[in-house]
Motif scaffolding. Sequence first.
Motif, PDB file in Angstrom:
ATOM      1  N   SER A 175     -10.813   1.593  20.552  1.00 47.01           N
ATOM      2  CA  SER A 175     -10.455   2.985  20.311  1.00 47.01           C
ATOM      3  C   SER A 175     -10.546   3.765  21.621  1.00 47.01           C
ATOM      4  CB  SER A 175     -11.404   3.602  19.286  1.00 47.01           C
ATOM      5  OG  SER A 175     -11.184   4.995  19.206  1.00 47.01           O
ATOM      6  N   PHE A 176      -9.649   4.699  21.813  1.00 47.28           N
ATOM      7  CA  PHE A 176      -9.688   5.523  23.015  1.00 47.28           C
ATOM      8  C   PHE A 176     -10.323   6.876  22.746  1.00 47.28           C
ATOM      9  CE2 PHE A 176      -5.478   5.692  21.098  1.00 47.28           C
ATOM     10  CZ  PHE A 176      -5.324   7.035  20.851  1.00 47.28           C
ATOM     11  N   HIS A 177     -10.764   7.135  21.519  1.00 46.05           N
ATOM     12  CA  HIS A 177     -11.398   8.409  21.183  1.00 46.05           C
ATOM     13  C   HIS A 177     -12.825   8.456  21.731  1.00 46.05           C
ATOM     14  CE1 HIS A 177      -8.039   9.387  18.673  1.00 46.05           C
ATOM     15  NE2 HIS A 177      -8.203   8.279  17.978  1.00 46.05           N
ATOM     16  N   VAL A 178     -13.252   9.636  22.172  1.00 46.81           N
ATOM     17  CA  VAL A 178     -14.606   9.845  22.678  1.00 46.81           C
ATOM     18  C   VAL A 178     -15.242  10.932  21.823  1.00 46.81           C
ATOM     19  CG1 VAL A 178     -16.004  10.541  24.655  1.00 46.81           C
ATOM     20  CG2 VAL A 178     -13.940   9.179  25.011  1.00 46.81           C
ATOM     21  N   TYR A 179     -16.321  10.572  21.138  1.00 44.52           N
ATOM     22  CA  TYR A 179     -16.962  11.501  20.200  1.00 44.52           C
ATOM     23  C   TYR A 179     -18.285  12.058  20.710  1.00 44.52           C
ATOM     24  CZ  TYR A 179     -13.616   9.348  17.037  1.00 44.52           C
ATOM     25  OH  TYR A 179     -12.467   8.881  16.462  1.00 44.52           O
ATOM     26  N   ASP A 180     -18.752  11.612  21.868  1.00 44.27           N
ATOM     27  CA  ASP A 180     -20.067  12.031  22.332  1.00 44.27           C
ATOM     28  C   ASP A 180     -20.070  12.484  23.788  1.00 44.27           C
ATOM     29  OD1 ASP A 180     -19.518   9.499  23.258  1.00 44.27           O
ATOM     30  OD2 ASP A 180     -21.518   8.698  22.863  1.00 44.27           O
ATOM     31  N   ALA A 181     -18.987  13.068  24.236  1.00 46.82           N
ATOM     32  CA  ALA A 181     -18.936  13.595  25.606  1.00 46.82           C
ATOM     33  C   ALA A 181     -19.638  14.948  25.667  1.00 46.82           C
ATOM     34  CB  ALA A 181     -17.485  13.738  26.065  1.00 46.82           C
ATOM     35  N   ARG A 182     -20.045  15.307  26.845  1.00 50.55           N
ATOM     36  CA  ARG A 182     -20.563  16.662  27.079  1.00 50.55           C
ATOM     37  C   ARG A 182     -19.456  17.419  27.791  1.00 50.55           C
ATOM     38  NH1 ARG A 182     -24.048  19.696  30.909  1.00 50.55           N
ATOM     39  NH2 ARG A 182     -25.129  21.217  29.616  1.00 50.55           N
ATOM     40  N   VAL A 183     -18.934  18.440  27.138  1.00 47.90           N
ATOM     41  CA  VAL A 183     -17.813  19.215  27.681  1.00 47.90           C
ATOM     42  C   VAL A 183     -18.293  20.640  27.924  1.00 47.90           C
ATOM     43  CG1 VAL A 183     -15.470  20.033  27.280  1.00 47.90           C
ATOM     44  CG2 VAL A 183     -16.153  17.763  26.448  1.00 47.90           C
ATOM     45  N   MET A 184     -18.261  21.046  29.186  1.00 45.91           N
ATOM     46  CA  MET A 184     -18.694  22.385  29.571  1.00 45.91           C
ATOM     47  C   MET A 184     -17.548  23.092  30.295  1.00 45.91           C
ATOM     48  SD  MET A 184     -21.861  22.661  28.576  1.00 45.91           S
ATOM     49  CE  MET A 184     -22.327  24.167  29.405  1.00 45.91           C
ATOM     50  N   VAL A 185     -17.431  24.381  30.034  1.00 43.06           N
ATOM     51  CA  VAL A 185     -16.484  25.227  30.761  1.00 43.06           C
ATOM     52  C   VAL A 185     -17.296  26.367  31.372  1.00 43.06           C
ATOM     53  CG1 VAL A 185     -14.503  26.771  30.574  1.00 43.06           C
ATOM     54  CG2 VAL A 185     -14.524  24.611  29.309  1.00 43.06           C
ATOM     55  N   TYR A 186     -17.096  26.574  32.666  1.00 49.91           N
ATOM     56  CA  TYR A 186     -17.831  27.598  33.398  1.00 49.91           C
ATOM     57  C   TYR A 186     -16.867  28.679  33.882  1.00 49.91           C
ATOM     58  CZ  TYR A 186     -21.347  23.909  33.574  1.00 49.91           C
ATOM     59  OH  TYR A 186     -22.242  22.922  33.240  1.00 49.91           O
ATOM     60  N   ALA A 187     -17.225  29.945  33.648  1.00 53.62           N
ATOM     61  CA  ALA A 187     -16.484  31.057  34.237  1.00 53.62           C
ATOM     62  C   ALA A 187     -16.962  31.180  35.673  1.00 53.62           C
ATOM     63  CB  ALA A 187     -16.749  32.337  33.463  1.00 53.62           C
ATOM     64  N   MET A 188     -16.029  31.184  36.609  1.00 52.25           N
ATOM     65  CA  MET A 188     -16.372  31.146  38.033  1.00 52.25           C
ATOM     66  C   MET A 188     -16.074  32.478  38.712  1.00 52.25           C
ATOM     67  SD  MET A 188     -17.465  28.068  38.192  1.00 52.25           S
ATOM     68  CE  MET A 188     -17.658  27.816  39.949  1.00 52.25           C
ATOM     69  N   GLU A 189     -16.909  32.783  39.687  1.00 46.81           N
ATOM     70  CA  GLU A 189     -16.655  33.900  40.584  1.00 46.81           C
ATOM     71  C   GLU A 189     -16.952  33.372  41.978  1.00 46.81           C
ATOM     72  OE1 GLU A 189     -18.674  38.042  40.678  1.00 46.81           O
ATOM     73  OE2 GLU A 189     -17.303  37.957  38.944  1.00 46.81           O
ATOM     74  N   GLY A 190     -15.883  33.062  42.706  1.00 52.47           N
ATOM     75  CA  GLY A 190     -16.054  32.346  43.971  1.00 52.47           C
ATOM     76  C   GLY A 190     -16.506  30.925  43.654  1.00 52.47           C
ATOM     77  N   ASN A 191     -17.596  30.499  44.269  1.00 53.71           N
ATOM     78  CA  ASN A 191     -18.140  29.162  43.993  1.00 53.71           C
ATOM     79  C   ASN A 191     -19.308  29.201  43.019  1.00 53.71           C
ATOM     80  OD1 ASN A 191     -16.329  27.817  45.624  1.00 53.71           O
ATOM     81  ND2 ASN A 191     -17.614  28.029  47.454  1.00 53.71           N
ATOM     82  N   LEU A 192     -19.570  30.352  42.406  1.00 53.94           N
ATOM     83  CA  LEU A 192     -20.714  30.500  41.503  1.00 53.94           C
ATOM     84  C   LEU A 192     -20.264  30.578  40.049  1.00 53.94           C
ATOM     85  CD1 LEU A 192     -22.767  33.162  43.491  1.00 53.94           C
ATOM     86  CD2 LEU A 192     -23.171  30.703  43.390  1.00 53.94           C
ATOM     87  N   ALA A 193     -20.984  29.848  39.196  1.00 60.68           N
ATOM     88  CA  ALA A 193     -20.734  29.948  37.760  1.00 60.68           C
ATOM     89  C   ALA A 193     -21.465  31.183  37.238  1.00 60.68           C
ATOM     90  CB  ALA A 193     -21.232  28.695  37.046  1.00 60.68           C
ATOM     91  N   ILE A 194     -20.719  32.101  36.610  1.00 59.34           N
ATOM     92  CA  ILE A 194     -21.338  33.326  36.099  1.00 59.34           C
ATOM     93  C   ILE A 194     -21.545  33.269  34.584  1.00 59.34           C
ATOM     94  CG2 ILE A 194     -20.514  34.770  37.993  1.00 59.34           C
ATOM     95  CD1 ILE A 194     -18.293  35.749  36.067  1.00 59.34           C
ATOM     96  N   ASP A 195     -20.948  32.281  33.931  1.00 60.33           N
ATOM     97  CA  ASP A 195     -21.143  32.101  32.494  1.00 60.33           C
ATOM     98  C   ASP A 195     -20.798  30.656  32.146  1.00 60.33           C
ATOM     99  OD1 ASP A 195     -21.816  32.739  29.915  1.00 60.33           O
ATOM    100  OD2 ASP A 195     -20.250  34.233  29.629  1.00 60.33           O
ATOM    101  N   SER A 196     -21.358  30.136  31.068  1.00 63.08           N
ATOM    102  CA  SER A 196     -21.062  28.758  30.674  1.00 63.08           C
ATOM    103  C   SER A 196     -20.842  28.688  29.167  1.00 63.08           C
ATOM    104  CB  SER A 196     -22.200  27.819  31.090  1.00 63.08           C
ATOM    105  OG  SER A 196     -23.383  28.148  30.411  1.00 63.08           O
TER     106      SER A 196
END
Length: 145
Positions: A67-88
């Motif tokens: 199977s090519f499905h992945v059910y246990d990945a950690r997926v994060m999206v970060y709001a960036m300002e320059g090189n700094l993450a200001i929210d996650s």
Amino acid sequence: MLICASCSEDAIFSFVLGPQTNFIEGHEYKDMFNVFGVLRPDSVKGQPMSFVLVEKTVPAVTPTPDSFHVYDARVMVYAMEGNLAIDSFEFKLDTVRSYQSTYRSDDFEPMPGREYRLECSKEGFPTVTSTAVVPFPPQIWMIMW
């Protein structure tokens, strides 16, 4: 019209596709991610429409399909300002309303013009990162009939 019959699948594939290798020399298979993400600043009935589809690569030649499905990945999206993450925002596996291995966040509302960084990780896989800027909605100045 082509009709193929055989007592063995190998004979059909050899006839239709030609001889196929049983191994690939010089390349050891390693688990990798295939990631497709859509960051949308809109929502439908209060549900954010952004999602991340996480799948894994599979060997080109294998005795048993995987199977090519992945059910246990950690997926994060970060709001960036320059090189700094200001929210996650953590995207969780959506087991209700989506295609398999789709991850969503109920509190993620991307802002047009803001840069976001996507990070996908799982033990045994290399971490995948990507950045994108959410576009502004198009301006429609005139509609002609």
